[in-house]
Design an enzyme around this catalytic site. Structure first.
Site, PDB file in Angstrom:
ATOM      1  CG  HIS A  56      -1.676   1.283   1.406  1.00  0.00           C
ATOM      2  ND1 HIS A  56      -2.544   1.855   0.510  1.00  0.00           N
ATOM      3  CD2 HIS A  56      -1.571   2.164   2.435  1.00  0.00           C
ATOM      4  CE1 HIS A  56      -2.969   3.015   0.984  1.00  0.00           C
ATOM      5  NE2 HIS A  56      -2.378   3.230   2.151  1.00  0.00           N
ATOM      6  CG  HIS A  81       0.742   7.166   4.082  1.00  0.00           C
ATOM      7  ND1 HIS A  81       1.167   6.417   3.028  1.00  0.00           N
ATOM      8  CD2 HIS A  81      -0.525   6.751   4.351  1.00  0.00           C
ATOM      9  CE1 HIS A  81       0.197   5.584   2.658  1.00  0.00           C
ATOM     10  NE2 HIS A  81      -0.840   5.766   3.455  1.00  0.00           N
ATOM     11  CD  GLU A  85      -3.873   5.830  11.352  1.00  0.00           C
ATOM     12  OE1 GLU A  85      -5.060   5.872  11.641  1.00  0.00           O
ATOM     13  OE2 GLU A  85      -3.424   6.115  10.220  1.00  0.00           O
ATOM     14  CG  ASP A  86      -1.517   1.323  10.211  1.00  0.00           C
ATOM     15  OD1 ASP A  86      -2.324   1.943  10.934  1.00  0.00           O
ATOM     16  OD2 ASP A  86      -1.651   1.178   8.989  1.00  0.00           O
ATOM     17  CG  ASP A 147      -3.931   6.874   2.164  1.00  0.00           C
ATOM     18  OD1 ASP A 147      -3.432   5.725   2.078  1.00  0.00           O
ATOM     19  OD2 ASP A 147      -4.712   7.211   3.073  1.00  0.00           O
ATOM     20  CG  ASP A 267     -25.440  10.630 -31.231  1.00  0.00           C
ATOM     21  OD1 ASP A 267     -24.928   9.577 -31.667  1.00  0.00           O
ATOM     22  OD2 ASP A 267     -26.061  11.440 -31.912  1.00  0.00           O
TER      23      ASP A 267
HETATM   24 MN    MN Z   1      -2.680   4.710   3.734  1.00  0.00          MN
END
Ligand code: MN
Length: 723
Positions: A56, A81, A85-86, A147, A267
């Site tokens: 990711h 990034h 957080e993770d 992201d 069209d």
């Molecule tokens: Mn992300």
């Protein structure tokens, strides 16, 4: 750390290659370090698709390098990034390894991501404002766009509920934002992906229809293009010419807006000619060629090259009648114009000749965006953009969530108390504490955008004077002041009650002005402060009252004042006539009834004090006369014979020491007017008085009133009827 896995080695090499191609300057060492850092940090995590999580941040970094090629710092920040957080890596470590700039961007991305979690979108506009109010560096937004784009591309793997929620948010917030930044390509992709998840049936139906008509369209466009291409070649122009991709969401929107079926909307053929040139004149040459081949439709020609759109979009648009009489939209532009149209201003600096000064170019670009969003625009372009977005305002505002996820807007530096009063004044009044994002904090804590606040209240709690020192909103300030004033009134009332009770007990009575004289003597600026001090037990009432009584108080002063008035009036009236004679007999005025000119009077002969002049109605005299009626002697005020009548006057004026004198002088000095009675009441700084006088006729009275009206400090003089 070093990269062993050949797959990872290739990924890194690809990323570096894209960066080298698109970025003006590439710090390959730092990019490699960020790549390794993210790979290591996410090594145990998986995505919803089951892929290693690292794919990711890597893909997002590729999007940034490809779509928003700003600088290597942005790409490094993108790789990192999701690290904070993770995973266990924290901002301190990041600052140490990558410096402040990267850390601030990553921190910004983490924070704005947090806002959306678990919140329902009710007003997209508010979210857009909030997002911008939080972002100091536009690069944060670019990373967030990338992201989001990657998350949308991989949305297949999450639950349908989440797909819908994220798509809605993307359509309402990210796509319009991308458009505003001039990132047309990103906008279209975000819209089409959102559309797909929000209305899959319609989306798939459109995809099918577009696909089934593709062959026919391609054939037609070739028929249209071939003669034009031949001519362009003759002119030795280099170009790309082809059909223009249509976007599903925009077809859908047009169908909805115009209420027309797919066939009619689709069209219209669209052809684009992109010239490999820096010379805008070639565009006009090309336009001439197209118009030679096909008849242009009047009123459908637009020259955005001479007059670019606000977001710097440049192109020529014309509609011509193609083979079989079908309408074809033609766009003509240079490659640079095309880049800007598709990628926005990020593409701008790529066309600068001197790439070595790109740091400055980047700064200029960032400043330009910042200006649009923050500054008040000077020129037309900026003003229009501002009108569209009004972003300059948001820099002073923050966006806060209620526990129910409702969004509230507050001025910057607001506190939980401001928030409490914003919700409801009663919540403000009873506020005893607050939780920010679940944590209890002091009431003077400064709030930040995205905070969720819960106010803790207690029925028995009240606002505190100190709150005024930190609250920011007018609403909170005035509510607190209002409460404090009310509270003050209560205390004043209490104090006055104590005071009155005490006086009653001691059988004393003071007027308001008496009280204010006492208050001032004890250094209280007004009676309210004096009463407050009494209520709060800050004054010794007994001492004050002993003091006030020992001087027999103001009562005494009052009497003196009246005597002074009476003296003047008597003297002005020319004294008294005893038995019709004006001299030779000693007399004085009785203190018990204090007769003044105009009063019916009678004399009582005393021993040593001559004749005492009493009012005829004096109760004292009545007692005396019973004892010795012989001592009574007839007396008169001079000039009271003739036809006199009594008239009453009411007046109001300033309570100043000279005013009674002036009134008496004015009345008596005019035609020896006699005063029958006088009655004065003073309030704080004014007095109300009623005076009855003897006058000869109406003219006499009118002139008297006119003279009194000229007195300084007398506001009102009126005839008092029927008294
Ligand atoms: Mn992300």
């Amino acid at each position: 750390m070093s990269i062993e896995n050949p797959k990872h080695q290739k990924m890194l090499a690809d990323l570096l290659a894209v960066c080298r191609k698109n970025l003006p300057k590439v710090n390959e060492g730092m990019l490699t370090k960020a790549f390794e850092f993210a790979l290591e940090a996410h090594k145990h995590d998986l995505r919803a698709s089951g892929e290693p999580y690292f794919s990711h941040p890597y893909e997002v970094a590729m999007i940034v390098a490809e779509e928003f090629p700003l600088d290597d710092i942005t790409v490094v920040s993108t790789l990192l990034h999701d690290v904070v957080e993770d995973t266990d890596f924290d901002l301190n470590l990041m600052t140490k390894e990558f410096g402040n700039e990267v850390t601030e961007i990553v921190d910004g991305v983490t924070k704005i991501s947090g806002i959306f979690k678990g919140q329902d979108i009710t007003k997209a506009e508010n979210y857009r404002k909030m997002l911008l109010s939080m972002v100091k560096d536009v690069r944060v937004i670019l990373v967030k766009f990338a992201d989001r784009l990657h998350n949308m591309r991989t949305l297949e793997f999450v639950t349908p509920d989440k797909q819908k929620r994220i798509s809605q948010e993307t359509l309402e917030i990210y796509a319009p934002f991308a458009n505003r930044f001039g990132l047309a390509r990103v906008k279209w992709e975000l819209e089409d992906l959102s559309f797909k998840y929000l209305n899959r049936e319609l989306y798939e139906d459109l995809v099918k229809k577009v696909k089934s008509s593709r062959k026919e369209r391609e054939t037609y466009i070739k028929r249209f293009s071939d003669p034009v291409k031949k001519k362009l070649d003759e002119y030795k122009l280099e170009y790309e010419m082809g059909g223009r991709p249509k976007h599903f969401y925009s077809i859908y929107r047009k169908m909805m807006k115009r209420g027309k079926p797919f066939q009619e909307i689709y069209d219209l053929f669209a052809v684009r000619i992109i010239l490999e040139t820096e010379n805008a004149n070639d565009c006009y040459t090309t336009l001439g060629i197209v118009n030679q081949m096909y008849l242009p439709v009047p009123d459908r020609f637009k020259d955005y090259i001479s007059i670019p759109k606000n977001n710097n979009y440049q192109s020529i648009h014309t509609t011509v009648i193609g083979p079989e009489g079908r309408l074809v939209e033609v766009q003509i532009r240079t490659k640079k114009m095309h880049e800007i149209a598709e990628r926005g201003l990020a593409a701008h600096w790529r066309y600068k000749e001197d790439k070595s000064t790109s740091d400055k170019d980047l700064d200029n670009w960032l400043n330009w965006i910042r200006d649009i969003f923050e500054g008040a625009g000077k020129d037309e372009t900026r003003r229009e953009i501002l009108e569209d977005f009004k972003l300059n305002l948001y820099q002073d505002e923050i966006y806060i969530f209620t526990p129910k996820g409702e969004l509230r807007r507050l001025p910057i530096d607001s506190t939980p108390v401001d928030f409490a009063f914003d919700i409801h004044s009663n919540i403000g009044y009873q506020c005893i504490g607050a939780k920010i994002n679940g944590k209890i904090v002091p009431l003077d804590t400064t709030l930040n955008s995205g905070d969720q606040i819960e106010i803790i209240t207690s029925k028995n709690h009240h606002p505190n004077k100190n709150w005024l020192k930190f609250v920011k909103t007018q609403k909170a300030k005035s509510a607190i002041r209002k409460w404090l004033n009310k509270e003050e009134e209560k205390i004043v009332k209490q104090g006055k009650e104590i005071w009155d009770k005490k006086l009653k007990k001691l059988k004393l009575s003071f007027t308001t002005s008496d009280v204010s004289r006492i208050a001032r003597k004890y250094k209280y600026d007004n009676n309210s402060l004096f009463y407050q001090a009494i209520a709060q037990g800050n004054v010794n009432l007994d001492n004050i009252l002993i003091d006030a009584r020992s001087k027999t108080g103001e009562e005494h002063e009052k009497i003196l004042e009246f005597e002074k008035f009476a003296d003047i009036a008597r003297k002005d009236a020319g004294g008294i006539l005893v038995d019709g004679k004006s001299s030779g007999i000693m007399y004085s005025y009785a203190k018990c009834c204090n007769p003044i000119p105009g009063d019916p009077v009678i004399g009582y002969i005393t021993i040593g004090e001559g004749v005492k002049i009493h009012r005829k109605t004096c109760s004292n005299l009545l007692n005396l006369s019973k004892i010795d009626a012989d001592k009574l002697v007839s007396v008169q005020w001079p000039g009271t014979d003739g036809t006199l009548f009594v008239a009453g006057l009411v007046m109001r004026g300033e309570d100043n020491p000279g005013i009674l004198n002036d009134i008496a002088h004015t009345i008596v000095s005019y035609k020896n007017t006699n005063i029958k009675s006088i009655n004065i009441n003073t309030n704080d700084s004014t007095f109300d008085g009623s005076v009855t006088v003897y006058v000869n006729n109406l003219e006499h009275l009118t002139t008297l009133v006119d003279r009194l009206k000229k007195l300084k400090g007398l506001y009102k003089v009126e005839r008092f009827e029927g008294g």
